[in-house]
Design an enzyme around this catalytic site. Structure first.
Site, PDB file in Angstrom:
ATOM      1  N   TYR A   1      18.655   2.872 -19.141  1.00 59.38           N
ATOM      2  CA  TYR A   1      19.649   3.333 -18.173  1.00 59.38           C
ATOM      3  C   TYR A   1      19.133   3.184 -16.741  1.00 59.38           C
ATOM      4  O   TYR A   1      18.014   3.567 -16.416  1.00 59.38           O
ATOM      5  CB  TYR A   1      20.006   4.808 -18.412  1.00 59.38           C
ATOM      6  CG  TYR A   1      20.892   5.366 -17.329  1.00 59.38           C
ATOM      7  CD1 TYR A   1      22.219   4.971 -17.224  1.00 59.38           C
ATOM      8  CD2 TYR A   1      20.395   6.248 -16.372  1.00 59.38           C
ATOM      9  CE1 TYR A   1      23.037   5.451 -16.218  1.00 59.38           C
ATOM     10  CE2 TYR A   1      21.202   6.742 -15.349  1.00 59.38           C
ATOM     11  CZ  TYR A   1      22.524   6.330 -15.280  1.00 59.38           C
ATOM     12  OH  TYR A   1      23.326   6.796 -14.273  1.00 59.38           O
TER      13      TYR A   1
ATOM     14  N   HIS B   1      28.496   3.770  -3.358  1.00 61.88           N
ATOM     15  CA  HIS B   1      28.279   5.208  -3.280  1.00 61.88           C
ATOM     16  C   HIS B   1      28.210   5.728  -1.836  1.00 61.88           C
ATOM     17  O   HIS B   1      28.087   6.935  -1.616  1.00 61.88           O
ATOM     18  CB  HIS B   1      26.984   5.591  -4.007  1.00 61.88           C
ATOM     19  CG  HIS B   1      27.124   5.581  -5.510  1.00 61.88           C
ATOM     20  ND1 HIS B   1      27.664   4.524  -6.200  1.00 61.88           N
ATOM     21  CD2 HIS B   1      26.790   6.511  -6.443  1.00 61.88           C
ATOM     22  CE1 HIS B   1      27.647   4.791  -7.498  1.00 61.88           C
ATOM     23  NE2 HIS B   1      27.135   5.990  -7.669  1.00 61.88           N
TER      24      HIS B   1
ATOM     25  N   ASN C   1      19.316   8.930  -6.417  1.00 63.22           N
ATOM     26  CA  ASN C   1      19.318   9.962  -7.446  1.00 63.22           C
ATOM     27  C   ASN C   1      18.237  10.977  -7.110  1.00 63.22           C
ATOM     28  O   ASN C   1      17.054  10.698  -7.223  1.00 63.22           O
ATOM     29  CB  ASN C   1      19.049   9.322  -8.813  1.00 63.22           C
ATOM     30  CG  ASN C   1      19.747  10.069  -9.929  1.00 63.22           C
ATOM     31  OD1 ASN C   1      20.121  11.220  -9.764  1.00 63.22           O
ATOM     32  ND2 ASN C   1      19.920   9.404 -11.058  1.00 63.22           N
TER      33      ASN C   1
ATOM     34  N   TYR D   1      21.410  54.822  10.245  1.00 61.03           N
ATOM     35  CA  TYR D   1      20.791  53.976   9.220  1.00 61.03           C
ATOM     36  C   TYR D   1      20.361  52.608   9.746  1.00 61.03           C
ATOM     37  O   TYR D   1      19.340  52.059   9.333  1.00 61.03           O
ATOM     38  CB  TYR D   1      21.774  53.750   8.067  1.00 61.03           C
ATOM     39  CG  TYR D   1      21.973  54.919   7.140  1.00 61.03           C
ATOM     40  CD1 TYR D   1      21.337  56.141   7.350  1.00 61.03           C
ATOM     41  CD2 TYR D   1      22.816  54.807   6.045  1.00 61.03           C
ATOM     42  CE1 TYR D   1      21.536  57.208   6.500  1.00 61.03           C
ATOM     43  CE2 TYR D   1      23.026  55.867   5.180  1.00 61.03           C
ATOM     44  CZ  TYR D   1      22.383  57.073   5.409  1.00 61.03           C
ATOM     45  OH  TYR D   1      22.584  58.112   4.557  1.00 61.03           O
TER      46      TYR D   1
ATOM     47  N   ARG E   1      17.026  53.443  11.311  1.00 62.09           N
ATOM     48  CA  ARG E   1      16.051  54.086  10.450  1.00 62.09           C
ATOM     49  C   ARG E   1      15.745  53.283   9.188  1.00 62.09           C
ATOM     50  O   ARG E   1      14.622  53.294   8.684  1.00 62.09           O
ATOM     51  CB  ARG E   1      16.587  55.472  10.061  1.00 62.09           C
ATOM     52  CG  ARG E   1      15.612  56.285   9.263  1.00 62.09           C
ATOM     53  CD  ARG E   1      16.113  57.658   8.820  1.00 62.09           C
ATOM     54  NE  ARG E   1      17.454  58.017   9.148  1.00 62.09           N
ATOM     55  CZ  ARG E   1      18.254  58.697   8.301  1.00 62.09           C
ATOM     56  NH1 ARG E   1      17.826  59.043   7.112  1.00 62.09           N
ATOM     57  NH2 ARG E   1      19.467  59.032   8.675  1.00 62.09           N
TER      58      ARG E   1
ATOM     59  N   PHE F   1      18.011  15.720 -11.565  1.00 64.70           N
ATOM     60  CA  PHE F   1      18.843  15.562 -10.376  1.00 64.70           C
ATOM     61  C   PHE F   1      19.760  16.765 -10.145  1.00 64.70           C
ATOM     62  O   PHE F   1      20.375  16.878  -9.097  1.00 64.70           O
ATOM     63  CB  PHE F   1      19.718  14.313 -10.508  1.00 64.70           C
ATOM     64  CG  PHE F   1      20.471  14.257 -11.811  1.00 64.70           C
ATOM     65  CD1 PHE F   1      21.549  15.091 -12.058  1.00 64.70           C
ATOM     66  CD2 PHE F   1      20.075  13.385 -12.812  1.00 64.70           C
ATOM     67  CE1 PHE F   1      22.229  15.062 -13.259  1.00 64.70           C
ATOM     68  CE2 PHE F   1      20.752  13.345 -14.028  1.00 64.70           C
ATOM     69  CZ  PHE F   1      21.837  14.186 -14.245  1.00 64.70           C
TER      70      PHE F   1
ATOM     71  N   GLU G   1      29.911  13.796 -15.696  1.00 67.41           N
ATOM     72  CA  GLU G   1      29.114  14.757 -14.921  1.00 67.41           C
ATOM     73  C   GLU G   1      29.970  16.016 -14.778  1.00 67.41           C
ATOM     74  O   GLU G   1      30.597  16.259 -13.755  1.00 67.41           O
ATOM     75  CB  GLU G   1      28.731  14.129 -13.581  1.00 67.41           C
ATOM     76  CG  GLU G   1      27.866  12.893 -13.796  1.00 67.41           C
ATOM     77  CD  GLU G   1      27.829  11.939 -12.612  1.00 67.41           C
ATOM     78  OE1 GLU G   1      28.419  12.266 -11.564  1.00 67.41           O
ATOM     79  OE2 GLU G   1      27.236  10.851 -12.749  1.00 67.41           O
TER      80      GLU G   1
END
Length: 504
Positions: free
Chosen positions: A52, A82, A194, A278, A281, A327, A412
């Protein structure tokens, strides 16, 4: 000084230097590891095995075998297809981190790229030739694909490069530097895009900003205690050691040191008030919890910045390329959301102190910290601006890490949203810087009304530094520039460098 990027062992201190503009170089061991992994990929290709990302398509197209004569085309097409980012470009300090982190990840020797790829990446970083990377388009798995594709496209002469501050077509910028566009070999395009480097770099930017905001908030909080004529008794170490939370103990000690030697504090030791609100403090309890969160996030991000987040992962000793899911940026998403929550709360408690100081019923100071109030509105709307920023941060603080959306035809089907989380954390930290800047000016104004009494030597230096640029607010004036100066002082760590070293 050049920062050595030691793959697997680079420290946050080194990353802070790179973020700040220091030059960087890869450690010698990294080059040997790169060569070994590249040789392994060459042997895999020569063997004819189907692996792959080396000789297949990507995502849902992983079952498509690509012939050897089209492997270069495969990698180039991957980068170009991409490069689909949108939005404003990431700032230069983030891009610098992205490039350094990618060099470290490749330098771990599990990606299979040739050394020319890493050499070019670092040469561009050294030449201040930074790819223009859009800030939107990643879901944090399968890696930060779109933004890393924009980084990688610049190596090929595509897209745009910011060369010493001048935006140029990438091909023209490379030509000015004497670089030929890269031609990618098997797996190199996939190895470049990736990974979690973009989400991690943005999260580191948020983290380093958060450190400055947090330390400045402690200084602002200590100034506010003196402006209120509050007590430091709540910072007694015995109280905090009894609980045992490490951040709380550290914050109480820091506040105690900051107030040590204050004339204002000693002037009201016998006053009847025994407890402050508060937001004054409980600073050790609230800010200490924030400190613990920031430190925990820092540990996660330091590991991730050194990590192998490629897929498949190459093991040169066995010539294997194993598909996994490194990834997936879930650790980064959680860390970024934690930083965001800590910054949200840091701003929130700061704004409450500002609100107390401008309220004469609570502070005993002139209304809105200005003489002749009524004619003058003083810090009235500065507090409103702080409140607006705090409320905006609350709306942004919902964790991105609990979101997911399926992509790539459901291949995915679970993603981290880490880039979204990190981007939100950056914005929240920036807003918190504005809130802390307002408190610094507000508390300084309050201290002025206690003259001739002085605050502690440490805080008096801060007050003096502020007054060198921002005069006492005597009558109403255009105030936005002063607020912008104060925010910038927080973001640049003007007052907080020493304290950052103690806490982080």
């Amino acid at each position: 000084m050049t920062i050595e990027l030691d793959p697997g062992a680079t420290t946050l201190a080194a990353f802070r230097r790179v973020w700040g503009g220091a030059p960087a170089a890869l450690a010698a061991a990294g080059w040997a590891a790169i060569d070994a992994a590249a040789d392994a990929v060459a042997r895999i290709v020569a063997s004819g095995r189907t692996v792959y990302g080396v000789n297949t398509g990507f995502g849902l197209l992983a079952q498509t075998r690509i012939p050897a004569d089209r492997l270069e085309e495969l990698q180039r097409n991957l980068i170009l297809s991409h490069s689909c980012g949108l939005g404003e470009a990431l700032p230069r300090e983030v891009v610098r981190l992205i490039m350094a982190l990618k060099a470290i990840g490749l330098g771990r020797g599990h990606s299979g790229v040739r050394r020319i790829v890493v050499e070019r990446l670092l040469a561009m970083l050294d030449a201040d030739a930074l790819p223009v990377i859009p800030s939107q388009g990643s879901v944090g798995a399968s890696g930060d694909l779109a933004p890393l594709a924009h980084m990688s496209a610049a190596l090929l002469g595509e897209g745009r490069i910011l060369l010493r501050g001048e935006a140029l077509p990438a091909g023209e910028a490379l030509a000015r530097l004497g670089f030929a566009p890269l031609v990618l070999g098997p797996k190199e395009g996939l190895a470049l895009i990736n990974g979690t480097q973009v989400s991690t770099a943005i999260a580191l930017d948020a983290l380093f900003t958060a450190e400055r905001v947090f330390a400045s908030a402690l200084i602002g909080g200590a100034l506010s205690v003196d402006a209120l004529k509050g007590t430091d008794a709540a910072f007694d170490p015995r109280i905090h050691e009894a609980r045992g939370q490490p951040g709380q103990i550290a914050v109480a000690a820091a506040l105690k040191r900051l107030l040590d030697g204050s004339e204002i504090r000693h002037s009201h030791e016998d006053c009847p008030r025994v407890q402050d609100p508060y937001s004054f403090r409980c600073q050790p309890q609230v800010m200490g919890a924030c400190l613990d969160l920031i430190r925990n996030a820092a540990r996660t991000l330091e590991i991730e910045a050194n990590a192998v987040t490629d897929n498949p992962v190459v093991f040169p000793d066995t010539d294997q390329a194993l598909s996994g899911g490194n990834f997936h940026a879930q650790p980064v998403a959680f860390a970024a959301d934690i930083v965001a929550m800590a910054m949200c709360e840091t701003g929130s408690i700061s704004e409450r102190r500002t609100a107390v100081l401008v309220d004469p019923k609570m502070s005993g100071l002139p209304p809105f910290l200005v003489r002749d109030s009524g004619v003058n509105s003083g810090f009235m709307i500065a507090q409103v601006s702080a409140a607006a920023l705090v409320s905006e941060n609350k709306s942004l603080a919902f964790p991105a890490s609990v979101d997911s959306i399926p992509t790539s035809a459901n291949q995915e089907d679970h993603v981290s949203m880490a880039t979204h989380a990190a981007t939100k954390a950056r914005r929240i930290a920036g807003n918190a810087a504005g809130v802390i800047g307002i408190e610094l000016l507000t508390a300084t104004q309050g201290i002025d009304f206690h003259a001739p009494l002085k605050t502690s030597p440490q805080l008096e230096q801060v007050r003096s530094d502020i007054r060198a640029d921002v005069p006492h607010y005597a009558v109403d004036r255009y105030f936005a520039d002063d607020l912008a100066w104060a925010k910038s002082a927080v973001l640049t760590g003007t007052f907080s460098h020493a304290l950052i070293g103690d806490l982080f």
